[in-house]
Design an enzyme around this catalytic site. Structure first.
Site, short mmCIF file in Angstrom:
data_model
loop_
_atom_site.label_atom_id
_atom_site.label_comp_id
_atom_site.label_asym_id
_atom_site.label_seq_id
_atom_site.Cartn_x
_atom_site.Cartn_y
_atom_site.Cartn_z
N ASN A 154 -50.32 -15.51 16.81
CA ASN A 154 -50.16 -15.93 15.42
C ASN A 154 -50.26 -14.70 14.52
OD1 ASN A 154 -50.24 -18.48 13.53
ND2 ASN A 154 -51.51 -16.87 12.63
N GLY B 118 5.92 -7.18 2.84
CA GLY B 118 7.34 -7.00 3.09
C GLY B 118 7.98 -8.37 3.26
N ARG C 299 -6.74 2.39 -2.05
CA ARG C 299 -7.12 1.29 -2.94
C ARG C 299 -8.58 0.86 -2.73
NH1 ARG C 299 -1.81 -2.12 -1.42
NH2 ARG C 299 -1.87 -0.68 0.33
N ALA D 110 -4.07 5.79 10.24
CA ALA D 110 -4.18 7.17 9.76
C ALA D 110 -4.38 7.25 8.26
CB ALA D 110 -2.93 7.95 10.16
N ASP E 58 -5.67 -2.38 9.46
CA ASP E 58 -6.33 -3.06 8.33
C ASP E 58 -6.10 -4.57 8.33
OD1 ASP E 58 -3.68 -3.12 7.56
OD2 ASP E 58 -4.00 -2.27 5.57
C1 UD1 Z 1 2.65 -2.96 5.57
C2 UD1 Z 1 4.12 -3.29 5.89
C3 UD1 Z 1 4.51 -4.60 5.15
C4 UD1 Z 1 3.59 -5.70 5.61
C5 UD1 Z 1 2.10 -5.33 5.39
C6 UD1 Z 1 1.20 -6.36 6.07
C7 UD1 Z 1 5.31 -1.16 6.19
C8 UD1 Z 1 6.22 -0.16 5.57
N1 UD1 Z 1 4.96 -2.21 5.44
O1 UD1 Z 1 2.53 -2.69 4.19
O2 UD1 Z 1 5.84 -4.93 5.45
O3 UD1 Z 1 3.89 -6.91 4.91
O4 UD1 Z 1 1.81 -4.06 5.98
O5 UD1 Z 1 -0.15 -6.11 5.82
O6 UD1 Z 1 4.95 -0.98 7.35
N2 UD1 Z 1 -0.61 4.02 8.14
C9 UD1 Z 1 -0.59 5.13 8.97
N3 UD1 Z 1 0.20 6.19 8.61
C10 UD1 Z 1 0.98 6.18 7.50
C11 UD1 Z 1 0.95 5.04 6.66
C12 UD1 Z 1 0.15 3.96 7.02
O7 UD1 Z 1 -1.28 5.17 9.99
O8 UD1 Z 1 1.67 7.19 7.28
C13 UD1 Z 1 -1.48 2.89 8.53
C14 UD1 Z 1 -2.54 2.63 7.46
O9 UD1 Z 1 -3.74 3.34 7.78
C15 UD1 Z 1 -2.75 1.11 7.54
C16 UD1 Z 1 -1.42 0.59 8.09
O10 UD1 Z 1 -0.71 1.71 8.59
O11 UD1 Z 1 -3.78 0.75 8.44
C17 UD1 Z 1 -0.59 -0.14 7.04
O12 UD1 Z 1 -0.35 0.71 5.95
P1 UD1 Z 1 -0.39 0.17 4.47
O13 UD1 Z 1 -0.10 1.30 3.57
O14 UD1 Z 1 -1.63 -0.61 4.23
O15 UD1 Z 1 0.90 -0.81 4.49
P2 UD1 Z 1 1.20 -2.02 3.50
O16 UD1 Z 1 1.65 -1.47 2.20
O17 UD1 Z 1 0.08 -2.96 3.51
CA CA Z 2 -2.11 -2.90 4.25
#
Ligand code: UD1
Ligand code: CA
Length: 420
Positions: A345, A141, A16, A11, A104
């Site tokens: 050709n 994390g 970034r 979502a 992602d």
């Molecule tokens: C997250 C993990 C972290 C882990 C890392 C691995 C959490 C809190 N942290 O961090 O521990 O090491 O991934 O890559 O879970 N998303 C939603 N709704 C939201 C927020 C995020 O659908 O409200 C989705 C984003 O679109 C994304 C995924 O969740 O695809 C991960 O979110 P992102 O903000 O990238 O998490 P990280 O900071 O990478």
């Molecule tokens: Ca991520």
């Protein structure tokens, strides 16, 4: 796998990436990031997939078929996103385990997914977590364990204190939960952290405090869990997939002379004893037969089919075309929307002018035709069997060249019967 549902969280906007399209729709080797995970899940038999969408959801929905959608209107955190699937999953008695991953992280392999599910199925824990060790764990994390190695908590980079930051075991971002334990824990999460978000990772501490067993599976290859947050990550992932694609093509008996400088999309089919020379681009959906030579510097675009024993040389671009067996297109050509027969050709510098500024038209070049160097074929047009176009001819639209005839000039006119 009928008892497992998978949730993909997608979502977020992907701030970034600094992009006007959602992060998960950026392409790696011709395929959207999110589709990788969906395909990997399906490859091991998971059919029940729920994708949580929010930011520009319409665009994401267009790219994926056969999944269910849940909307997270506001990005309140990964736990909030996961909780949105409750209405689908709690009522479904067949489902007892839930695999959660982030849209992602496209490079996780079927083997890793299977490992985590198998482990979860045999250990019957509340959650089985995928972890890895990294010398530089920045951004991930961290997994906190007790003295007797029990997983106690995951702490996010932003919230980690100094002694937690040095922990090298990280949360990859794939979990297999017991369904009941998951939704119980999700309801208890509060946004008690620096970002004021509901963190999915907090389920671990909640379950640990309830004495629910937590298990883990570890993976070694950092390439597999590369999370795509920036454009640099995207290109790194592209390089990994490109190498995977070349390796799998080579295992089927194809030579890719220089994999680092050859750009083959994810779902291209190439048969054995074909050689791909450097600086060649082959886009998704292209099919190439046996014993062909492609490149260097060739570009084969979507919906192009190349039969056996074909040679396509340097600076040749081909799109939406069919090239029959034993045909040669060796030097500096553009071939678009064209069906070319066998043993044809195509001379150096031939251009098929398939577009008149408004629409695209088809060209047919039949078996044994010989297209002289520098010919321009203005579509729609047909060159019959065994016909010849002289060097520099301009064959104008609908002025089909009859089988066996020779044409030349601008506009091309019939000269004499060919002796070929
Ligand atoms: C997250 C993990 C972290 C882990 C890392 C691995 C959490 C809190 N942290 O961090 O521990 O090491 O991934 O890559 O879970 N998303 C939603 N709704 C939201 C927020 C995020 O659908 O409200 C989705 C984003 O679109 C994304 C995924 O969740 O695809 C991960 O979110 P992102 O903000 O990238 O998490 P990280 O900071 O990478
Ligand atoms: Ca991520």
């Amino acid at each position: 796998m009928n008892n497992i549902a998978a949730i993909i969280l997608a979502a977020g906007e992907g701030t970034r990436m600094k992009s006007s399209i959602p992060k998960v729709l950026h392409h790696i080797c011709g395929k959207p990031i999110i589709k990788y995970l969906v395909d990997t899940m399906r490859s091991i038999g998971i059919q029940n997939i729920i994708v949580v969408v929010g930011h520009k959801e319409g665009l994401v929905k267009k790219e994926l078929q056969g999944v269910r959608w849940v909307k997270q209107a506001e990005c309140l955190g990964t736990a909030d996103a996961a909780l949105k699937t409750k209405k689908f999953l709690v009522a479904d008695d067949k489902i007892d385990s839930v695999l959660i991953s982030y849209g992602d992280t496209p490079l996780l392999t079927p083997k890793t997914l299977k490992n985590i599910i198998d482990r979860h199925t045999s250990s019957k824990s509340g959650c089985t977590l995928l972890t890895a060790r990294l010398k530089n764990p920045t951004g991930y994390g961290r997994v906190l364990r007790s003295g007797n190695d029990k997983i106690m908590k995951i702490v996010e980079e932003l919230d980690a204190v100094i002694y937690e930051k040095v922990i090298e075991e990280i949360n990859v971002g794939m979990y297999c939960f017991d369904k009941k334990a998951l939704f119980e824990a999700l309801e208890l999460i509060t946004p008690n952290n620096r970002k004021r978000e509901y963190y999915l990772t907090d389920t671990i501490e909640i379950l640990a405090k309830l004495n629910t067993p937590i298990d883990s599976v570890s993976i070694d290859d950092p390439e597999e869990f590369l999370g795509i947050n920036t454009r640099e990550d995207l290109i790194q992932a592209e390089q990994v997939v490109r190498r995977r694609v070349s390796n799998s093509i080579m295992q089927r008996g194809v030579t890719v002379v220089d994999p680092n400088n050859t750009y083959i999309d994810e779902d291209v089919e190439i048969e054995k004893d074909t050689t791909i020379y450097p600086y060649t681009f082959i886009e998704k959906g292209v099919k190439i037969g046996q014993n062909c030579n492609i490149g260097p510097f060739a570009r084969l675009r979507s919906s192009t089919i190349v039969d056996d024993n074909v040679s396509i040389g340097n600076f040749v671009e081909i799109v939406r075309s069919h090239i029959g067996r034993d045909t040669r297109v060796n030097h500096q050509c553009y071939i678009g929307d064209t069906i070319i027969g066998k043993r044809v050709n195509i001379g150096a510098g031939t251009i098929v002018a398939n577009y008149d500024g408004k629409s695209k038209y088809k060209t047919i070049i039949e078996d044994n035709a010989f297209i002289g160097s520098g010919s321009i074929l203005i579509a729609p047009v047909k060159v019959g069997k065994g016909a010849v176009t002289g060097a520099g001819s301009v064959v104008t639209k609908n002025k089909n060249v009859p089988a066996g005839k020779v044409v030349a000039g601008v506009p091309a006119k019939i000269l004499k019967k060919t002796k070929r």
